[in-house]
Design an enzyme around this catalytic site. Structure first.
Site, mmCIF file in Angstrom:
data_model
loop_
_atom_site.group_PDB
_atom_site.id
_atom_site.type_symbol
_atom_site.label_atom_id
_atom_site.label_comp_id
_atom_site.label_asym_id
_atom_site.label_seq_id
_atom_site.Cartn_x
_atom_site.Cartn_y
_atom_site.Cartn_z
ATOM 1 C CB CYS A 116 15.810 6.459 -5.221
ATOM 2 S SG CYS A 116 16.040 7.180 -3.786
ATOM 3 C CE LYS B 223 20.534 5.173 2.856
ATOM 4 N NZ LYS B 223 19.192 5.726 2.472
ATOM 5 C CG HIS C 179 15.682 11.420 -6.388
ATOM 6 N ND1 HIS C 179 14.381 12.011 -5.735
ATOM 7 C CD2 HIS C 179 16.212 10.466 -5.750
ATOM 8 C CE1 HIS C 179 14.327 11.290 -4.628
ATOM 9 N NE2 HIS C 179 15.208 10.252 -4.509
ATOM 10 C CB SER D 34 7.580 10.806 -4.516
ATOM 11 O OG SER D 34 8.775 10.698 -5.234
ATOM 12 C CD GLN E 185 18.010 12.334 -2.645
ATOM 13 O OE1 GLN E 185 19.220 12.346 -2.182
ATOM 14 N NE2 GLN E 185 17.073 11.405 -2.114
ATOM 15 C CB THR F 36 -1.059 -0.056 1.273
ATOM 16 O OG1 THR F 36 -0.200 0.029 2.497
ATOM 17 C CG2 THR F 36 -1.915 -0.994 1.117
HETATM 18 O O1 L14 Z 1 17.885 3.984 0.938
HETATM 19 O O2 L14 Z 1 13.788 9.922 -0.447
HETATM 20 O O3 L14 Z 1 16.232 3.594 -0.162
HETATM 21 O O4 L14 Z 1 13.594 9.362 1.352
HETATM 22 C C1 L14 Z 1 14.660 5.441 0.628
HETATM 23 C C2 L14 Z 1 13.889 6.655 0.927
HETATM 24 C C3 L14 Z 1 16.629 6.585 0.159
HETATM 25 C C4 L14 Z 1 16.049 7.831 0.470
HETATM 26 C C5 L14 Z 1 16.579 4.338 0.442
HETATM 27 C C6 L14 Z 1 14.123 9.189 0.456
HETATM 28 C C7 L14 Z 1 16.229 5.569 0.824
HETATM 29 C C8 L14 Z 1 14.702 7.740 0.100
#
Ligand code: L14
Length: 338
Positions: free
Chosen positions: A129, A213, A242, A159, A156, A12
């Protein structure tokens, strides 16, 4: 064609919704679809291929008979349920950060390192992402001219932080336009009309975990631990996609024309670079699309062998759901899923 029993954990959520859309768009071969979420969302229903599906609370016994489990429900859920799902015979493709740095878990972008799938133990990690959309555009360049250093600024979309963050930008924008006080609805501060240089938690060295990351995941996906990376990740008042300014220092000289040529032939990448006609990637145009769009390709005036470019992609698609589904497709093609 063989069909598979597919489960979505976090169905969801924003990425869960996109999973359903992408599985349908790509005619993914599904014999049975099972939808799971938290207890809060259990009892809801979701539509797929014209049929209504109930959403169940994720439980330890949810994975019997499941071939492919697509996870996007946060790290804690993945840490607990991914090994259980893998043990019951499912291939887990996990969108969270929980397993990405585990040496026993491949971190895969199909255009780059599909062969890493071979050494999986039932869990495959889907990268962050911001990293995915950048590395698909870096890999074709790195293969011919090794990258030494990256300096990145990301912009970013909300969403990425899910449905409550999308609702917050919407709410705060309405408050601002109505001349009312803007009350932060999700982020630590107002996000409407206000970029925030904070995504995920702050680390000891002053970087955020999101920035970290981009370093760790670039190294692991491209098998290139020698690349130096410094990122600044910024949340901006944008709903989808992004955008990233990426400065690349190469080992050898390279021209913008060569970069344009290499990226024009690269899978998953579309070059949009005609500045005289104001053509460059834009979030509003990339939303809902698959590629990583690259433009503003130019020489970096601050170093030798440098290129700067602008990279835009839908973070919920290539950055999350699409890449995960492509991993599953790749595994079917290679015969890794029985
Ligand atoms: O490490 O835009 O997959 O808050 C998922 C949420 C990266 C940042 C991840 C966000 C995060 C993302």
């Amino acid at each position: 064609m063989k069909e598979y029993s597919v489960a979505i954990v976090g169905a969801t959520g924003r990425v869960g919704q996109e999973f359903l859309k992408i599985l349908d768009e790509r005619n993914f071969p599904i014999s049975k679809l099972s939808l799971f979420a938290s207890d809060k969302s259990a009892g809801k229903t979701m539509m797929f291929r014209g049929k209504e599906y109930p959403v169940y609370e994720t439980a330890d016994d949810s994975f019997e008979g499941i071939d492919i489990a697509l996870f996007s429900a946060g790290s804690d859920i993945s840490k607990h349920f991914a090994p259980i799902a893998a043990r019951s015979g499912a291939i887990v493709i996990d969108n969270s950060a929980a397993w990405r740095q585990d040496p026993a878990v491949p971190l895969v972008v199909p255009e780059i390192n599909p062969d890493d799938i071979a050494w999986n133990n039932g869990i495959i990690a889907n990268p962050n992402c911001s990293t995915i959309q950048m590395v698909v555009a870096l890999w074709p360049l790195h293969k011919v001219n090794p990258i030494k250093r990256l300096v990145i600024t990301t912009l970013q979309a909300v969403s990425g932080a899910g449905l409550p963050a999308i609702a917050a930008l919407d709410k705060e924008t309405r408050e601002y336009v109505a001349g009312e006080p803007v009350v932060p609805g999700y982020f630590p501060h107002q996000i409407a009309f206000n970029p925030l240089p904070e995504i995920d938690v702050f680390l000891e060295d002053g970087y955020t975990k999101e920035e970290r990351k981009m370093l760790d995941e670039t190294h692991k996906i491209m098998h290139a631990p020698e690349i130096k990376v410094s990122a600044t990740c910024v949340r901006v008042p944008v709903f989808a996609c992004h955008s990233e300014a990426v400065s690349i220092e190469f080992t050898n000289p390279i021209t913008p024309e060569e970069v344009r040529k290499l990226l024009s032939d690269a899978p998953g990448v579309v070059v949009q670079d005609d500045v005289k006609n104001h053509v460059y990637p834009q979030a509003v145009e990339a939303a809902g699309k698959d590629p990583s769009y690259v433009g503003r390709i130019r020489k970096d005036s601050s170093c030798d062998n440098g290129i700067v470019m602008w990279v835009v992609s839908d973070n919920i698609r290539k950055g999350a759901a699409l890449n995960a589904v492509q991993i599953a497709e790749c595994m079917i093609e290679k015969g890794y899923i029985k």
